[in-house]
Design a protein around this motif. Structure first.
Motif, PDB file in Angstrom:
ATOM      1  N   GLU A 107     -13.876 -17.986  11.987  1.00 34.42           N
ATOM      2  CA  GLU A 107     -13.103 -17.053  12.803  1.00 34.42           C
ATOM      3  C   GLU A 107     -11.697 -17.551  13.101  1.00 34.42           C
ATOM      4  OE1 GLU A 107     -15.668 -19.419  13.885  1.00 34.42           O
ATOM      5  OE2 GLU A 107     -16.665 -17.872  15.026  1.00 34.42           O
ATOM      6  N   ALA A 164      -8.940 -14.749  14.015  1.00 31.53           N
ATOM      7  CA  ALA A 164      -8.792 -13.532  13.228  1.00 31.53           C
ATOM      8  C   ALA A 164      -8.984 -12.342  14.156  1.00 31.53           C
ATOM      9  CB  ALA A 164      -9.814 -13.517  12.101  1.00 31.53           C
ATOM     10  N   LYS A 183      -4.643 -23.738   6.973  1.00 30.44           N
ATOM     11  CA  LYS A 183      -4.594 -23.034   8.255  1.00 30.44           C
ATOM     12  C   LYS A 183      -3.573 -23.656   9.205  1.00 30.44           C
ATOM     13  CE  LYS A 183      -9.388 -21.438   8.241  1.00 30.44           C
ATOM     14  NZ  LYS A 183     -10.673 -21.453   8.986  1.00 30.44           N
ATOM     15  N   THR A 223      -5.606 -16.185  20.945  1.00 30.24           N
ATOM     16  CA  THR A 223      -5.495 -17.623  20.724  1.00 30.24           C
ATOM     17  C   THR A 223      -6.287 -18.407  21.762  1.00 30.24           C
ATOM     18  OG1 THR A 223      -3.475 -17.838  22.046  1.00 30.24           O
ATOM     19  CG2 THR A 223      -3.180 -17.463  19.690  1.00 30.24           C
ATOM     20  N   ARG A 250      -8.057 -18.265  12.060  1.00 28.95           N
ATOM     21  CA  ARG A 250      -7.111 -17.825  11.028  1.00 28.95           C
ATOM     22  C   ARG A 250      -6.001 -18.831  10.812  1.00 28.95           C
ATOM     23  NH1 ARG A 250      -3.936 -12.460  12.092  1.00 28.95           N
ATOM     24  NH2 ARG A 250      -2.672 -13.881  13.290  1.00 28.95           N
ATOM     25  N   GLN A 251      -5.502 -19.448  11.912  1.00 28.56           N
ATOM     26  CA  GLN A 251      -4.369 -20.357  11.811  1.00 28.56           C
ATOM     27  C   GLN A 251      -4.408 -21.318  12.995  1.00 28.56           C
ATOM     28  OE1 GLN A 251      -0.538 -18.422  12.056  1.00 28.56           O
ATOM     29  NE2 GLN A 251       0.468 -20.027  10.892  1.00 28.56           N
TER      30      GLN A 251
END
Length: 123
Positions: A105, A36, A12, A87, A107-108
């Motif tokens: 939850e 996400a 991630k 974000t 994503r990155q």
């Protein structure tokens, strides 16, 4: 350090954050946690633009709530929510970073390193 980070969490991290963790072993890092996307776009003829925006903000708040709670509980600082791009920004220790990044939850996770602006003097 990277050998102690679970592979699903390490994946991630963007390349800049991976380099930061590997090279400097920082006590704390500034990151942007990308959530996400959800189904935040209400539609229909009776939905005004303002109502749609309010619904998207509330939906983001619900998705971000557990992540923000994790950040607060683990000592995160300068926590900021950016609903428009899904974000959450924060300054975190590495253990706090791992706790947040491990959430489903998330994503990155991006290293938050503002670009240095070059100021050109006019002559």
């Amino acid at each position: 350090m990277a050998e102690r980070i679970p592979p699903d969490v390490w994946e991630k991290f963007d390349a800049a954050l991976q380099r930061e963790v590997l090279a400097d072993r920082p006590a704390e890092v500034a990151v942007l946690i990308v959530l996400a996307p959800g189904a935040d776009h209400p539609s229909g003829p009776a939905v005004t633009r303002g109502e749609a925006v309010d619904a998207m903000r509330r939906a983001f708040g619900r998705r971000a709530e557990a992540v923000v709670a994790t950040l607060v509980a683990s000592g995160g600082r300068d926590i900021r929510e950016f609903w428009l791009n899904h974000t959450v920004g924060a300054r975190l220790s590495i253990p706090s970073l791992l706790a947040a990044a491990g959430r489903p939850e998330v994503r990155q996770v991006l290293l938050d390193s503002p670009r240095q602006a070059e100021i050109v003097a006019e002559h």
